[in-house]
Design an enzyme around this catalytic site. Structure first.
Site, PDB file in Angstrom:
ATOM      1  N   GLY A 175       0.808  -1.217   0.000  1.00  0.00           N
ATOM      2  CA  GLY A 175       0.000   0.000   0.000  1.00  0.00           C
ATOM      3  C   GLY A 175       0.837   1.261   0.000  1.00  0.00           C
ATOM      4  N   GLY A 192      -0.174   6.146   1.746  1.00  0.00           N
ATOM      5  CA  GLY A 192       0.994   5.639   1.027  1.00  0.00           C
ATOM      6  C   GLY A 192       2.319   6.200   1.531  1.00  0.00           C
ATOM      7  N   LYS A 211       9.901   2.273   0.519  1.00  0.00           N
ATOM      8  CA  LYS A 211       8.745   2.197   1.417  1.00  0.00           C
ATOM      9  C   LYS A 211       8.385   3.615   1.843  1.00  0.00           C
ATOM     10  CE  LYS A 211       7.175  -0.120   5.660  1.00  0.00           C
ATOM     11  NZ  LYS A 211       7.522  -1.203   6.599  1.00  0.00           N
ATOM     12  N   ASP A 234       9.363  -6.262   7.536  1.00  0.00           N
ATOM     13  CA  ASP A 234       8.393  -5.256   7.972  1.00  0.00           C
ATOM     14  C   ASP A 234       8.530  -4.919   9.456  1.00  0.00           C
ATOM     15  OD1 ASP A 234       7.506  -4.956   5.448  1.00  0.00           O
ATOM     16  OD2 ASP A 234       5.445  -5.566   5.810  1.00  0.00           O
ATOM     17  N   ARG A 250      14.668  -0.228   0.728  1.00  0.00           N
ATOM     18  CA  ARG A 250      14.931  -1.577   1.227  1.00  0.00           C
ATOM     19  C   ARG A 250      15.488  -2.463   0.114  1.00  0.00           C
ATOM     20  NH1 ARG A 250       9.729  -3.564   4.735  1.00  0.00           N
ATOM     21  NH2 ARG A 250       8.696  -3.733   2.700  1.00  0.00           N
ATOM     22  N   ASP A 304       1.145 -11.588   6.281  1.00  0.00           N
ATOM     23  CA  ASP A 304       1.604 -10.668   5.231  1.00  0.00           C
ATOM     24  C   ASP A 304       2.962 -10.077   5.582  1.00  0.00           C
ATOM     25  OD1 ASP A 304      -0.402  -9.540   7.131  1.00  0.00           O
ATOM     26  OD2 ASP A 304       0.331  -7.633   6.370  1.00  0.00           O
TER      27      ASP A 304
HETATM   28  P1  AMP Z   1       1.705  -3.252   7.997  1.00  0.00           P
HETATM   29  O1  AMP Z   1       0.872  -3.351   9.233  1.00  0.00           O
HETATM   30  O2  AMP Z   1       2.603  -2.044   7.951  1.00  0.00           O
HETATM   31  O3  AMP Z   1       2.439  -4.509   7.679  1.00  0.00           O
HETATM   32  O4  AMP Z   1       0.659  -2.979   6.809  1.00  0.00           O
HETATM   33  C1  AMP Z   1      -0.503  -3.731   6.568  1.00  0.00           C
HETATM   34  C2  AMP Z   1      -1.121  -3.302   5.248  1.00  0.00           C
HETATM   35  O5  AMP Z   1      -1.488  -1.921   5.284  1.00  0.00           O
HETATM   36  C3  AMP Z   1      -0.200  -3.452   4.056  1.00  0.00           C
HETATM   37  O6  AMP Z   1      -0.974  -3.809   2.947  1.00  0.00           O
HETATM   38  C4  AMP Z   1       0.384  -2.071   3.912  1.00  0.00           C
HETATM   39  O7  AMP Z   1       0.849  -1.810   2.613  1.00  0.00           O
HETATM   40  C5  AMP Z   1      -0.812  -1.201   4.258  1.00  0.00           C
HETATM   41  N1  AMP Z   1      -0.388   0.119   4.770  1.00  0.00           N
HETATM   42  C6  AMP Z   1       0.188   0.386   5.972  1.00  0.00           C
HETATM   43  N2  AMP Z   1       0.440   1.707   6.113  1.00  0.00           N
HETATM   44  C7  AMP Z   1       0.017   2.298   4.965  1.00  0.00           C
HETATM   45  C8  AMP Z   1       0.002   3.639   4.474  1.00  0.00           C
HETATM   46  N3  AMP Z   1       0.458   4.664   5.196  1.00  0.00           N
HETATM   47  N4  AMP Z   1      -0.506   3.857   3.241  1.00  0.00           N
HETATM   48  C9  AMP Z   1      -0.967   2.841   2.501  1.00  0.00           C
HETATM   49  N5  AMP Z   1      -0.991   1.561   2.892  1.00  0.00           N
HETATM   50  C10 AMP Z   1      -0.505   1.277   4.108  1.00  0.00           C
HETATM   51 MG    MG Z   2       3.493  -5.286   6.348  1.00  0.00          MG
END
Ligand code: AMP
Ligand code: MG
Length: 504
Positions: A99, A133, A120, A269, A183, A259
């Site tokens: 995302g 994003g 990222k 992550d 990364r 994920d």
């Molecule tokens: P994470 O908890 O960081 O592993 O993210 C879980 C999901 O949320 C993944 O699909 C990430 O890409 C999405 N995500 C987290 N933060 C953001 C953000 N600021 N903008 C867009 N997508 C995000």
């Molecule tokens: Mg993640």
């Protein structure tokens, strides 16, 4: 005599291979980054740059900073955001995907290893849902430092090449600064990359992805009909070994959703992670994890749970009975790896059956006393047998008392220490070798949250030197040099622990 050096590689010489991009848009969305204009370079990791053959001098060029900031790309790059799904906190979350991460392309280095470069925090993608994003400076520094620190500890991880920040404001719990971390990983494919296609009933996509991963990263699985089950077993074993490695340094991931689980067995992550300070087996480092699903002592079990989730996805292409046999290798692999590192940490070169118990009893004493995890293991190398301390018995006694104090000074701790000394007497390895080997597995420093926080505060105020100095020390975690030892500091007593959450 003339010294002939290899030709310097410049950014523009990098050759992109882009094998993942060649899989087709079923697996990702093509997407150019929306970068951070006028970003400043916060820090770089020359060691990570060496993985793609780039000399450090290339990392300070304006061109590199623009690439890291997502406002320029090199010829041959094919940027994309990858699709995946995942189980979050035990529940199927459906489609997720990058995302806010955008892979720029893949480089094959001089050693013929492929490395993907990913930004990222480079803006929205098809998988951003309602989020922006972006990544913030705080979490970007945390990911940058932890990636490079874990690698230096010998723990498989994605790497961090560089990070940049600009004045763009990002709204989280408060208003923060936007940043990007660059990364590197041989692959960012996750357990969830397979799960999404199982959920959609697309077995052929699972096969395509598995064949891609096997051919490139698990060639030992061959190309026979049994390759998928062999691949699964190899992933199970790598995951088990990764969990043993995390436990051995007191690393807590915080968000072990599928994920965030790498198909290559890498730490992936970095969010609300932490390194254990005063040892509490049930410590929860992520304050949003109220039930403690990802508490420190739960990690090995969750690693197995995640392997079951992967097995469920692979059941679309492999007989479930075969997967059940393969997953049974997890526990023995984990135990063997953990016992092996325990022996190393205790300095035991001659294996004995009581070693497992000796390690467990040490951890019990540490838990009772809430001993500092990193310091206590490091202190073990100061313990001498009666024969070894003949040269300086007073010093040996002082070190013995220091360890006893760290273990709470209880009769149980004294009993353990006596048993450990007798165990050391049965070692045949010369003392200097034992001490050197122990100091090469029990780090002097780890990335304690308060150390990261000090560096973050400085960068937020515009001074990036503290991040760079901390990085340099974390790259040499076993050293006793003053620049490293300066970070051998537990959290100040009386101050509440720094609370970290998923908001990054
Ligand atoms: P994470 O908890 O960081 O592993 O993210 C879980 C999901 O949320 C993944 O699909 C990430 O890409 C999405 N995500 C987290 N933060 C953001 C953000 N600021 N903008 C867009 N997508 C995000
Ligand atoms: Mg993640």
């Amino acid at each position: 005599m003339a010294v002939i050096s290899a030709p310097r590689i410049a950014l523009e010489d990098l050759v992109f291979t882009n094998a993942f991009a060649a899989l087709g848009e079923r697996f990702y969305e093509s997407r150019t980054p929306s970068g951070l204009e006028g970003a400043r370079l916060v820090a770089v990791s020359p060691d990570a740059a060496a993985l793609i053959d780039l000399p450090e001098s290339e990392l300070t060029r304006d061109e590199f900073i623009r690439i890291a900031g997502g406002t320029a790309i090199l010829r041959g790059m094919q940027p994309f955001a990858a699709l995946y799904g995942g189980h979050q906190f035990g529940v199927w979350a459906g489609q997720l995907g990058d995302g806010r991460a955008i892979a720029l392309g893949e480089i094959t280095n001089k050693r013929d290893e492929p490395w993907e470069i990913q930004l990222k925090g480079a803006g929205q993608t098809a998988y951003s849902r309602f989020a922006d994003g972006r990544a913030v400076l705080r979490s970007t520094i945390r990911e940058f430092l932890a990636s490079e620190a874990m690698d230096a500890l010998g723990i498989p991880t994605t790497r961090a090449l560089a990070m940049v920040a600009n004045d763009e404001q990002v709204i989280r719990e408060s208003i923060e600064t936007a940043a990007i971390v660059v990364r590197l990983a041989q692959s960012f494919v996750r357990f969830g990359s397979f799960e999404i296609f199982a959920a959609r009933g697309e077995a052929d996509a699972i096969r395509i992805l598995a064949d891609y991963v096997i051919a490139r990263f698990y060639p030992e699985c061959g190309d026979g009909d049994d390759r998928y089950v062999r691949f699964f077993e190899a992933v199970v074993k790598r995951t088990a070994r990764l969990m043993a490695a995390w436990q051995s340094v007191g690393f807590m991931h915080g968000v072990m959703n599928t994920d965030n689980f790498s198909i290559l067995g890498l730490t992936l992550d970095y969010g609300p992670y932490g390194f254990m300070e005063g040892y509490e087996p049930g410590h929860i480092c992520n304050h949003t994890d109220q039930g403690g699903r990802y508490a420190f002592d739960q990690q090995p079990g969750i690693g197995l749970w995640n392997c079951y989730a992967l097995a469920n996805a692979l059941a679309a292409i492999v007989e479930p009975a075969q997967l059940e046999v393969a997953i049974k290798t997890y526990v023995p692999e984990l135990r063997a790896a953990f016992l092996e590192t325990t022996r190393k940490k205790l300095g035991l070169a001659n294996a004995e059956t009581e070693d497992d118990q000796l390690g467990q009893d040490l951890r019990t004493a540490m838990a009772e006393a809430k001993s500092d995890f990193t310091r206590t293991f490091r202190m073990l190398a100061d313990i001498r047998t009666a024969a070894e301390c003949a040269a300086n018995p007073e010093l040996a006694q002082a070190y013995r008392e220091a360890l006893l104090l760290a273990l709470g000074g209880t009769p149980a701790a004294a009993e353990w220490l006596g048993r450990y000394e007798r165990r050391l007497e049965r070692e045949t390895r010369p003392l200097p070798d034992r001490v050197a080997a122990m100091n090469a597995v029990n780090p002097r420093i780890v990335l304690r949250n308060h150390l990261a926080q000090e560096a973050i505060a400085a960068s937020e105020a515009g001074d990036d030197e503290p991040v760079r100095r901390l990085l340099a020390a974390l790259r040499r975690p076993y050293s006793d040099d003053p620049e490293v030892a300066a970070y051998d500091r537990p959290s100040p007593p009386g101050r509440p622990p720094i609370v970290v959450s998923c908001s990054s």
